[in-house]
Design an enzyme around this catalytic site. Sequence first.
Site, PDB file in Angstrom:
ATOM      1  N   GLY A  13      -4.100 -20.084  -5.764  1.00 59.20           N
ATOM      2  CA  GLY A  13      -4.095 -21.333  -5.020  1.00 59.20           C
ATOM      3  C   GLY A  13      -2.811 -21.600  -4.263  1.00 59.20           C
TER       4      GLY A  13
ATOM      5  N   ARG B 173       3.281   0.226  -4.100  1.00 57.83           N
ATOM      6  CA  ARG B 173       2.925  -0.631  -5.240  1.00 57.83           C
ATOM      7  C   ARG B 173       2.512   0.156  -6.484  1.00 57.83           C
ATOM      8  NH1 ARG B 173       1.760  -5.957  -5.490  1.00 57.83           N
ATOM      9  NH2 ARG B 173       1.165  -6.112  -3.315  1.00 57.83           N
TER      10      ARG B 173
ATOM     11  N   GLU C 209       9.598 -11.459   5.799  1.00 62.31           N
ATOM     12  CA  GLU C 209      10.450 -11.400   4.605  1.00 62.31           C
ATOM     13  C   GLU C 209      11.837 -10.879   4.937  1.00 62.31           C
ATOM     14  OE1 GLU C 209       8.836  -9.194   1.299  1.00 62.31           O
ATOM     15  OE2 GLU C 209       7.045 -10.441   1.228  1.00 62.31           O
TER      16      GLU C 209
ATOM     17  N   GLU D 128       0.811  -1.216   0.000  1.00 59.63           N
ATOM     18  CA  GLU D 128       0.000   0.000   0.000  1.00 59.63           C
ATOM     19  C   GLU D 128       0.845   1.268   0.000  1.00 59.63           C
ATOM     20  OE1 GLU D 128      -1.295   0.246   4.656  1.00 59.63           O
ATOM     21  OE2 GLU D 128      -2.168  -1.330   3.430  1.00 59.63           O
TER      22      GLU D 128
END
Length: 158
Positions: free
Chosen positions: A51, A23, A85, A20
């Site tokens: 998936g 991007r 991350e 947010e």
Amino acid sequence: MASSLKSERIYHVFLSFRGEDVRNNFLGHLYKALDQKGIYTYVDSEELRKGEQIVPALMKAIEESHIAIIVFSKDYASSSWCLEEVARIMDCKEDRNLLVFPLFYKVEPKEVRTPREKYKEAMLKHESKFGTDSKEVKRWKKALFDAGSLFGWHLKDG
């Protein structure tokens, strides 16, 4: 080390960022510039397949990259996913010689390292949720300190 333990390096660059914050502006320009130079870059919105489980896919992509660019923005530390991350990136820096380049986007490097301002606020929220002595929070703080101590780019405007 046995070859079965080594991950193949698929991506040239893994981009870690808070969606947010960057991007729809800065990140798009950075990704396009890398792509135009033929640099195969992992961006979660581009590479995740329907998936797939998000966290394992992201961790695998980090391990399969040569370079990680961490785009530290004002709300980066508010996301536990971003913190996971950065912790994995710093682990791979040590264990797999991943090259890591921080990009400080409208935040001061000392804000990331210490943490201060928005980063301090975010870490206090994580501590209240997971506990002050939480292994995750301690790991995230160390990763922020280590990554924030690396020489990188500091972008104040534009």
